[in-house]
Motif scaffolding. Structure first.
Motif, PDB file in Angstrom:
ATOM      1  N   ASP A  95      24.836 -46.443  99.869  1.00  0.00           N
ATOM      2  CA  ASP A  95      24.081 -45.282  99.815  1.00  0.00           C
ATOM      3  C   ASP A  95      22.608 -45.713 100.094  1.00  0.00           C
ATOM      4  OD1 ASP A  95      23.435 -42.714  98.845  1.00  0.00           O
ATOM      5  OD2 ASP A  95      21.990 -43.600  97.577  1.00  0.00           O
ATOM      6  N   LEU A  96      22.387 -46.895  99.919  1.00  0.00           N
ATOM      7  CA  LEU A  96      20.892 -47.432 100.104  1.00  0.00           C
ATOM      8  C   LEU A  96      20.866 -47.949 101.526  1.00  0.00           C
ATOM      9  CD1 LEU A  96      20.383 -49.752  96.883  1.00  0.00           C
ATOM     10  CD2 LEU A  96      19.324 -47.439  97.261  1.00  0.00           C
ATOM     11  N   ARG A 138      31.416 -39.333 102.476  1.00  0.00           N
ATOM     12  CA  ARG A 138      30.237 -40.168 102.674  1.00  0.00           C
ATOM     13  C   ARG A 138      30.210 -41.070 103.801  1.00  0.00           C
ATOM     14  NH1 ARG A 138      25.957 -37.602 100.528  1.00  0.00           N
ATOM     15  NH2 ARG A 138      24.722 -39.331  99.774  1.00  0.00           N
ATOM     16  N   ARG A 139      31.182 -41.528 103.847  1.00  0.00           N
ATOM     17  CA  ARG A 139      31.429 -42.739 105.092  1.00  0.00           C
ATOM     18  C   ARG A 139      31.555 -42.109 106.174  1.00  0.00           C
ATOM     19  NH1 ARG A 139      37.034 -45.467 105.423  1.00  0.00           N
ATOM     20  NH2 ARG A 139      37.429 -43.454 106.007  1.00  0.00           N
ATOM     21  N   ASP A 140      32.328 -40.735 106.538  1.00  0.00           N
ATOM     22  CA  ASP A 140      32.523 -40.225 107.426  1.00  0.00           C
ATOM     23  C   ASP A 140      31.499 -39.547 107.994  1.00  0.00           C
ATOM     24  OD1 ASP A 140      35.143 -41.445 107.325  1.00  0.00           O
ATOM     25  OD2 ASP A 140      36.078 -39.427 106.507  1.00  0.00           O
ATOM     26  N   GLN A 141      30.417 -38.976 107.089  1.00  0.00           N
ATOM     27  CA  GLN A 141      29.577 -38.591 107.711  1.00  0.00           C
ATOM     28  C   GLN A 141      28.256 -39.223 108.314  1.00  0.00           C
ATOM     29  OE1 GLN A 141      27.938 -36.778 103.892  1.00  0.00           O
ATOM     30  NE2 GLN A 141      28.937 -34.787 104.046  1.00  0.00           N
ATOM     31  N   LEU A 142      28.655 -40.593 108.308  1.00  0.00           N
ATOM     32  CA  LEU A 142      27.641 -41.561 108.984  1.00  0.00           C
ATOM     33  C   LEU A 142      27.645 -41.189 110.414  1.00  0.00           C
ATOM     34  CD1 LEU A 142      28.290 -44.710 107.039  1.00  0.00           C
ATOM     35  CD2 LEU A 142      26.173 -43.238 107.052  1.00  0.00           C
ATOM     36  N   ALA A 173      26.413 -49.508 106.404  1.00  0.00           N
ATOM     37  CA  ALA A 173      26.658 -48.620 105.293  1.00  0.00           C
ATOM     38  C   ALA A 173      28.165 -48.524 105.463  1.00  0.00           C
ATOM     39  CB  ALA A 173      25.855 -47.148 105.418  1.00  0.00           C
ATOM     40  N   ARG A 174      28.678 -48.336 106.653  1.00  0.00           N
ATOM     41  CA  ARG A 174      29.954 -47.843 106.686  1.00  0.00           C
ATOM     42  C   ARG A 174      30.932 -49.201 106.193  1.00  0.00           C
ATOM     43  NH1 ARG A 174      32.897 -44.646 109.896  1.00  0.00           N
ATOM     44  NH2 ARG A 174      31.190 -43.614 110.885  1.00  0.00           N
ATOM     45  N   ALA A 175      30.488 -50.253 106.370  1.00  0.00           N
ATOM     46  CA  ALA A 175      31.178 -51.427 105.945  1.00  0.00           C
ATOM     47  C   ALA A 175      31.305 -51.385 104.631  1.00  0.00           C
ATOM     48  CB  ALA A 175      30.693 -52.744 106.566  1.00  0.00           C
ATOM     49  N   LYS A 224      34.483 -50.974 101.852  1.00  0.00           N
ATOM     50  CA  LYS A 224      34.619 -52.221 100.550  1.00  0.00           C
ATOM     51  C   LYS A 224      35.070 -51.226  99.423  1.00  0.00           C
ATOM     52  CE  LYS A 224      35.297 -56.052  98.972  1.00  0.00           C
ATOM     53  NZ  LYS A 224      36.444 -57.167  99.653  1.00  0.00           N
ATOM     54  N   ALA A 225      34.029 -50.295  99.035  1.00  0.00           N
ATOM     55  CA  ALA A 225      34.006 -49.650  98.002  1.00  0.00           C
ATOM     56  C   ALA A 225      35.229 -48.728  97.683  1.00  0.00           C
ATOM     57  CB  ALA A 225      32.795 -48.629  97.873  1.00  0.00           C
ATOM     58  N   ILE A 226      35.794 -48.129  98.923  1.00  0.00           N
ATOM     59  CA  ILE A 226      37.204 -47.364  99.096  1.00  0.00           C
ATOM     60  C   ILE A 226      38.007 -48.143  98.554  1.00  0.00           C
ATOM     61  CG2 ILE A 226      38.559 -46.008 100.471  1.00  0.00           C
ATOM     62  CD1 ILE A 226      36.042 -45.169 101.932  1.00  0.00           C
ATOM     63  N   ASP A 227      38.164 -49.421  99.118  1.00  0.00           N
ATOM     64  CA  ASP A 227      39.298 -50.380  98.951  1.00  0.00           C
ATOM     65  C   ASP A 227      39.423 -50.592  97.650  1.00  0.00           C
ATOM     66  OD1 ASP A 227      39.988 -50.444 101.540  1.00  0.00           O
ATOM     67  OD2 ASP A 227      38.789 -52.375 101.787  1.00  0.00           O
ATOM     68  N   LEU A 228      38.135 -50.797  96.628  1.00  0.00           N
ATOM     69  CA  LEU A 228      38.032 -51.242  95.391  1.00  0.00           C
ATOM     70  C   LEU A 228      38.408 -50.064  94.453  1.00  0.00           C
ATOM     71  CD1 LEU A 228      35.389 -53.853  95.712  1.00  0.00           C
ATOM     72  CD2 LEU A 228      37.818 -54.215  95.336  1.00  0.00           C
ATOM     73  N   ALA A 229      38.091 -48.955  94.655  1.00  0.00           N
ATOM     74  CA  ALA A 229      37.941 -47.798  93.904  1.00  0.00           C
ATOM     75  C   ALA A 229      39.370 -47.361  93.737  1.00  0.00           C
ATOM     76  CB  ALA A 229      37.301 -46.448  94.547  1.00  0.00           C
ATOM     77  N   GLY A 230      39.542 -47.141  92.235  1.00  0.00           N
ATOM     78  CA  GLY A 230      40.960 -46.619  91.873  1.00  0.00           C
ATOM     79  C   GLY A 230      41.066 -45.137  91.403  1.00  0.00           C
ATOM     80  N   ASN A 231      39.993 -44.514  91.378  1.00  0.00           N
ATOM     81  CA  ASN A 231      39.829 -43.268  91.229  1.00  0.00           C
ATOM     82  C   ASN A 231      40.064 -42.216  92.318  1.00  0.00           C
ATOM     83  OD1 ASN A 231      38.218 -40.508  90.556  1.00  0.00           O
ATOM     84  ND2 ASN A 231      39.009 -41.250  88.580  1.00  0.00           N
ATOM     85  N   THR A 232      40.978 -41.433  92.224  1.00  0.00           N
ATOM     86  CA  THR A 232      41.317 -40.519  93.660  1.00  0.00           C
ATOM     87  C   THR A 232      39.985 -39.457  93.970  1.00  0.00           C
ATOM     88  OG1 THR A 232      42.350 -38.888  91.840  1.00  0.00           O
ATOM     89  CG2 THR A 232      43.778 -40.461  93.183  1.00  0.00           C
ATOM     90  N   ALA A 233      39.452 -39.195  93.062  1.00  0.00           N
ATOM     91  CA  ALA A 233      38.299 -38.099  93.264  1.00  0.00           C
ATOM     92  C   ALA A 233      37.057 -39.040  93.836  1.00  0.00           C
ATOM     93  CB  ALA A 233      37.781 -37.476  91.855  1.00  0.00           C
ATOM     94  N   GLU A 234      36.716 -40.358  93.126  1.00  0.00           N
ATOM     95  CA  GLU A 234      35.833 -41.010  93.713  1.00  0.00           C
ATOM     96  C   GLU A 234      36.039 -41.619  95.227  1.00  0.00           C
ATOM     97  OE1 GLU A 234      32.838 -44.173  91.821  1.00  0.00           O
ATOM     98  OE2 GLU A 234      34.974 -44.429  90.935  1.00  0.00           O
ATOM     99  N   THR A 235      37.360 -41.903  95.500  1.00  0.00           N
ATOM    100  CA  THR A 235      37.906 -42.407  96.756  1.00  0.00           C
ATOM    101  C   THR A 235      37.687 -41.157  97.684  1.00  0.00           C
ATOM    102  OG1 THR A 235      39.544 -43.860  95.910  1.00  0.00           O
ATOM    103  CG2 THR A 235      39.647 -43.161  98.032  1.00  0.00           C
ATOM    104  N   ALA A 236      37.867 -40.035  97.283  1.00  0.00           N
ATOM    105  CA  ALA A 236      37.671 -38.742  98.395  1.00  0.00           C
ATOM    106  C   ALA A 236      36.148 -38.596  98.470  1.00  0.00           C
ATOM    107  CB  ALA A 236      38.177 -37.564  97.540  1.00  0.00           C
TER     108      ALA A 236
END
Length: 411
Positions: free
Chosen positions: A372-373, A406-410, A383-385, A389-401
Motif C-alpha cells: 500500500d505504501l 488492489r493489485r489488479d488496480q495498479l 507494489a505489485r510484487a 507476496k501478501a496474497i501468497d501468505l494470506a490464508g483468509n479468503t476475504a483478505e485475499t480477494a
C-alpha cells in the motif's frame, strides 16, 4: 445433505469447547477428552446425514463422547487402581459446589493456561482445546510449521498430565497472576475469529469472537478492578462493533477507510467507549495503562471518527508511541507505521516498515502494508510484487480477494 453438513459445522463451532470441558471435568485427562470429542464429531458426520440432526446436538455429542472415552479407558486397561477406573466410568461423585462463576470452559482455560506451561504452549493448547482450531490454523497464527505446532500441543498435554495440574479455578490469591496468560489466549482466539487464518473457513468466525467476549466478560466479573481485563474487553467490543462492515456482499475484506460506518454496532461502541473512559479516569489518578488498555484507546479514536478523514492521527500515533515503550513487538511497530504514513507521508513510513523485514518476512500484513505504501508512492511494479507476496501468505479468503483487487488496480 448440505444442510446437515452446515449444521455439523455450526455445532462444532458452538459445542466443541463444551464437550471437551465436560469430558475433562469427568475424566481429568485432556488427551482422552480431545480424542473422544473428535470421535463423537466423526460419528455425527457418519450418522446425522441418515438419522437427522438430533434435537439437542450438544447433549448427543457429549453422551457419545463419554461412551467413546469409557471405551478407550477399558481398551487401554493400564490403570492399576480398578476402583478409580470404575469411579471414572460410572461418575458417581457428587457435583462440586458452585462458586461465584461456574463455567466448565473457563475452568478448562485456566487449566490450559497454567503457569507450569510456557506461554506459547498455553496459548496453543487453549486455541486447540477451547477454541477448537485445527493445528494448521494455530500454526498459521503463530507463523510456525504445522509439525512444530503439533509437537508443542502434544508436549503441553503431556506436561499437564505428568504434573497433575488440576482442572479447577485458581484460588483467590493466585487468580490475578494467572489472568495475564488467559488474556493473551483470549485475545488470540478473538483475532482468529475476527480474521480467520484458515483458507477453508468463514473469513470471520463470529462464534470465536463471541466466545472470547463472553469469557472475557466472565473474567471481568471476577476481577472488576483489573485494568487489563477491562481494557481487553473494551478492545474486543470496539473491534467487534465493526464486524458488520468488515466483509462485502461479494466476500471481500473492506478496509477501515472504505467501511460503511453507519453499519457499525452503536451499542457495542458505546459500551467500549464507556470502558475506555473508565480506564482513562484510572490513568488520570496515576494508574499506568497496560497493553490492552492502550490498544482499546486507539480503537476508541478510530470509532469516534464519523469519517476516516476525521481521524485524529496525532492521537493515534501518540498512543502507539506509548505502546511501543511497553511492547517492542514488530507487529506493533508495523501498525504504528500506518499512523506515521498519515502524518508524515508514505516515504517516511516505508523506511520504518523496511527495517522490519527480517522479523516479519513471513507475515502477510507486512507485505500488504508495504504494498500500500509503495502504491501511494507511485512505485507500481514494486507494489505489485509486494501484493503478490501478501496474497501468497494470506490464508483468509476475504483478505485475499481484497489484496487481489488492489493489485489488479495498479497501472
Amino acid at each position: 445433505m448440505i444442510d446437515v453438513r452446515e449444521a455439523i459445522t455450526r455445532v462444532h463451532h458452538e459445542e466443541w469447547a463444551r464437550v471437551v470441558a465436560a469430558l475433562t471435568k469427568r475424566f481429568g485427562d485432556l488427551d482422552i477428552a480431545e480424542e473422544a470429542a473428535a470421535e463423537a464429531f466423526a460419528t455425527a458426520v457418519e450418522r446425522w446425514p441418515a438419522d437427522g440432526v438430533p434435537p439437542n446436538p450438544g447433549a448427543w455429542l457429549t453422551t457419545t463422547a463419554n461412551r467413546k472415552a469409557i471405551d478407550r479407558i477399558r481398551r487401554e486397561n493400564k490403570r492399576d487402581d480398578k476402583q478409580k477406573e470404575a469411579q471414572m466410568v460410572y461418575d458417581d461423585d457428587p457435583p462440586e459446589p458452585l462458586g461465584a462463576i461456574d463455567d466448565d470452559r473457563l475452568r478448562l482455560i485456566f487449566t490450559c493456561c497454567h503457569p507450569a506451561l510456557a506461554m506459547e504452549a498455553r496459548v496453543s493448547l487453549t486455541l486447540r482445546m477451547v477454541g477448537g482450531l485445527t493445528v494448521p490454523e494455530i500454526a498459521r497464527a503463530f507463523l510456525v510449521a504445522e509439525s512444530a505446532m503439533g509437537q508443542r500441543i502434544t508436549r503441553a498435554k503431556a506436561k499437564i498430565k505428568a504434573a497433575r495440574i488440576p482442572y479447577r479455578m485458581p484460588s483467590a490469591e493466585d487468580l490475578p497472576a494467572r489472568v495475564c496468560g488467559v488474556l493473551a489466549v483470549l485475545y488470540l482466539v478473538f483475532n482468529e475469529g475476527y480474521l480467520a487464518t484458515g483458507p477453508d473457513t468463514d473469513p470471520i468466525r463470529h462464534d470465536l469472537t463471541a466466545e472470547a467476549i463472553r469469557l472475557t466478560r466472565l473474567i471481568r466479573a471476577l476481577l472488576p478492578q483489573d485494568g487489563e481485563v477491562t481494557g481487553l474487553l473494551a478492545l474486543m467490543l470496539l473491534t467487534e462493533a465493526r464486524r458488520p462492515a468488515r466483509v462485502s456482499a461479494s466476500g471481500e475484506l473492506v478496509a477501515l477507510d472504505e467501511q460503511d460506518r453507519g453499519a457499525w454496532d452503536a451499542a457495542l461502541i458505546a459500551e467500549g467507549h464507556r470502558l475506555v473512559r473508565e480506564r482513562l479516569a484510572a490513568a488520570a489518578a496515576g494508574v499506568a495503562p497496560g497493553h490492552y488498555q492502550i490498544l482499546a484507546a486507539i480503537n476508541a479514536v478510530h470509532t469516534s471518527a464519523r469519517d476516516i478523514r476525521d481521524t485524529d492521527w496525532s492521537q493515534v500515533l501518540a498512543l502507539y508511541d506509548q505502546l511501543v515503550r511497553l511492547d517492542r513487538s514488530p507487529i506493533i511497530a508495523l501498525n504504528r507505521a500506518i499512523a506515521v504514513a498519515e502524518l508524515d507521508g508514505p516515504q517516511v513510513a516505508l523506511a520504518t516498515v523496511d527495517r522490519l523485514e527480517h522479523q516479519l518476512a513471513g507475515y502477510h500484513a507486512y507485505h500488504a502494508t508495504r504494498a500500500d505504501l509503495l502504491r501511494r508512492l507511485g512505485r507500481s511494479q514494486q507494489a505489485r510484487a509486494a501484493y503478490d507476496k501478501a496474497i501468497d501468505l494470506a490464508g483468509n479468503t476475504a483478505e485475499t480477494a481484497y489484496l487481489t483487487r488492489r493489485r489488479d488496480q495498479l497501472g
